[in-house]
Motif scaffolding. Structure first.
Motif: not given
Length: 182
Positions: A54-57, A59-60, A66
């Motif tokens: 996912y996008q959050r993965d 970003e991290k 974001g």
């Protein structure tokens, strides 16, 4: 008398040489990433095909905001490199996957990177390669700590590096990597 070079200078020189070799020798394909970040994202997706990303993965993993992730993924989707699929449970959460064309192109890139690794490590024993990864892991952790601290003044004492094996080196070892045979 030759002035002693700093490790930053040596690493920057290696980085520049690697980029030059990649630029001159990398396989060309239609669905190629346009930026280094896009290439990194495709590599991450390639190595995480068996699990949802996912996008959050991203970003991290890439330490990006974001907004940067959103804009980059939007461009990659428009260029046919990725697709985003909404989950049945939560339409706001979108799984990111490579397109078939991007996957085929990235497989060529992976083969090229493996060849480059073999060539760069040529002449080193397995223990020398392991030591190289251990030392680079120490440098990486020190830089992460420096970034977290916001930098240290030259007067501040420098701490000893932990002898623990870095996580990325452990992952490399688990992947079955072996140094090239002489």
């Amino acid at each position: 008398m030759e002035r002693e070079r700093t490790i930053s200078f040596v690493l920057r020189g290696l980085h520049n040489q690697i980029r030059l070799v990649i630029h001159k020798t990398a396989p060309m394909h239609e669905k190629a990433p346009k930026t280094q970040l896009q290439g990194g994202i495709l590599g991450y997706l390639y190595h995480h095909q068996e699990q949802p990303v996912y996008q959050r993965d991203l970003e991290k993993e890439f330490r990006i905001s974001g907004a940067t992730a959103t804009n980059t993924l939007r461009v990659m989707e428009r260029e046919g490199l990725i697709i985003r699929r909404a989950l049945d449970k939560d339409a706001r959460l979108k799984r990111i996957q490579m397109t078939e064309d991007a996957l085929r192109g990235h497989m060529q890139v992976e083969a090229h990177m493996e060849m480059m690794d073999r060539k760069m490590l040529e002449g080193m024993s397995e223990s020398e390669v392991a030591e190289l990864y251990r030392l680079l892991g120490i440098l990486f952790r020190n830089l992460e700590r420096l970034a977290e601290e916001g930098g240290a003044s030259p007067e501040e004492p420098q701490g000893e590096a932990s002898p623990e094996e870095p996580q990325h080196a452990a992952e490399i070892a688990e992947s079955g990597y072996t140094s090239p045979k002489k």
